[in-house]
Design a protein around this motif. Sequence first.
Motif, mmCIF file in Angstrom:
data_model
loop_
_atom_site.group_PDB
_atom_site.id
_atom_site.type_symbol
_atom_site.label_atom_id
_atom_site.label_comp_id
_atom_site.label_asym_id
_atom_site.label_seq_id
_atom_site.Cartn_x
_atom_site.Cartn_y
_atom_site.Cartn_z
ATOM 1 N N ARG A 97 3.512 2.343 -1.016
ATOM 2 C CA ARG A 97 2.598 1.201 -0.947
ATOM 3 C C ARG A 97 3.367 -0.112 -0.796
ATOM 4 N NH1 ARG A 97 -2.767 2.597 -2.475
ATOM 5 N NH2 ARG A 97 -3.116 4.292 -1.000
ATOM 6 N N SER A 137 4.707 -0.422 2.715
ATOM 7 C CA SER A 137 3.640 -0.805 3.631
ATOM 8 C C SER A 137 3.368 -2.306 3.567
ATOM 9 C CB SER A 137 2.359 -0.028 3.300
ATOM 10 O OG SER A 137 1.286 -0.451 4.095
ATOM 11 N N ALA A 138 3.370 -2.846 2.350
ATOM 12 C CA ALA A 138 3.147 -4.288 2.187
ATOM 13 C C ALA A 138 4.276 -5.084 2.829
ATOM 14 C CB ALA A 138 3.032 -4.627 0.702
ATOM 15 N N VAL A 192 2.698 -8.773 -2.359
ATOM 16 C CA VAL A 192 1.594 -7.883 -2.720
ATOM 17 C C VAL A 192 0.422 -8.737 -3.185
ATOM 18 C CG1 VAL A 192 0.767 -6.095 -4.301
ATOM 19 C CG2 VAL A 192 3.079 -5.949 -3.334
ATOM 20 N N ASP A 231 -3.643 -5.345 -0.447
ATOM 21 C CA ASP A 231 -2.535 -4.445 -0.132
ATOM 22 C C ASP A 231 -2.716 -3.083 -0.792
ATOM 23 O OD1 ASP A 231 -0.566 -5.938 1.550
ATOM 24 O OD2 ASP A 231 -0.739 -7.366 -0.094
ATOM 25 N N ASP A 257 -0.410 -13.562 4.404
ATOM 26 C CA ASP A 257 0.247 -12.800 3.340
ATOM 27 C C ASP A 257 -0.647 -12.669 2.106
ATOM 28 O OD1 ASP A 257 0.536 -15.534 2.956
ATOM 29 O OD2 ASP A 257 2.429 -15.353 1.872
ATOM 30 N N ASN A 313 -8.767 -6.985 2.167
ATOM 31 C CA ASN A 313 -9.163 -5.610 2.469
ATOM 32 C C ASN A 313 -10.561 -5.645 3.084
ATOM 33 O OD1 ASN A 313 -10.079 -2.947 2.376
ATOM 34 N ND2 ASN A 313 -9.169 -2.527 0.376
#
Length: 390
Positions: free
Chosen positions: A79, A82-83, A104, A109, A369, A373
């Motif tokens: 995770r 990915s961020a 994050v 994220d 940044d 979602n």
Amino acid sequence: MKRIYLKRGKEESLLRFHPWIFSGAIHHSDKDIDEGEVVRVLTDRGDFIAVGHYQQGSIAVRILTFNDVEIDNQFWQSRLQSAFNMRQDIGLADRPDTNAYRLVHGEGDLLPGLIIDIYGQTAVMQAHSIGMHIARHNIAQSLGQVMQGRISNIYYKSDTTLPFMDSENEFLMGGNTENTATENGLRFYVDWLRGQKTGFFVDQRENRALLEQYSNGKRVLNMFCYTGGFSFYAMRGGAQLVHSVDSSAKAIELTKRNVELNFPDDQRHQAFCEDAFKFLDSMEHDPYNLIILDPPAFAKHRGALHNALKGYTRLNQKAFEKIERGGILFTFSCSQVVTKDHFRNAVFTAAALAKRKVRILHQLHQPADHPINIYHPEGEYLKGLVLYVE
């Protein structure tokens, strides 16, 4: 993992990948589930649907994954990777002129309850859920592996977000307290040890850069200045004078230090430790032709929404009444429960009460940044308007 069973039909929001389960959706659960424990979520028929952190309260489970997997170091590393990859893909990580950004952003994220901001060689980690607090050491270990030498310190700071846990702020890696960072070529001190949030509001980076473009020759008032971010952008933009106002003496001191760091011996700046409403009440008409209103969240929950909207209207009305004709107002809300329409209506009401002609130049929001979602619209919290006032 222990199990939580939903009431019939309450899995519908999860089938749309919403990352929260409210307490009223739970039918029953296994006994003795601890706060912050990782649990499997099942439908009333016993079908698996998600894995998440359990916590007593309105939001009972924060979903970590819709796959039936263990929440181990491999999960955290995946995770976090990915961020970081996203920040690289949008050109924010490893920029020579900017080493401060959010790595994050909670649900944005797919890590609900976790915030990580990067300031140069230091990552500041903040937990907003007990589950993330419990997992902090594993997360820190994975973070060090993902960042591959880009950071040498990880500072954990959750005393204000989880005060009931009696959690102590501490370094989980390193221990260097060197606290300067760079944003768009400007330097600033970050008080991650005692300051608000993680020490600096990185979510206003792009809006500060926009303000710089409007600052040449302006007389600028930066209300709720905190550490002065908008102030030193205005100075670099060529402002004639800049006045910074905050009710916190610590914030004013840090603002002065940041201005001195970037513009030593520059006489254009003054700072005032004073309540914002009192300052606006007492000042004369037309002293400023560029005003920034960036207050703290007026509403932390829906029950405070009505009073918050009244507060935004009152604050903006005062600014409309005092700003010079032809002036520009940057006005913001960071209250999550205040929608874009709520905020716009409050500002429009303020303009009407002040009897000023107002045009919208820009509609502002949180930067990339701080992603939202798509299945969690509640993640859109920062709203802003840039207004031309006749």
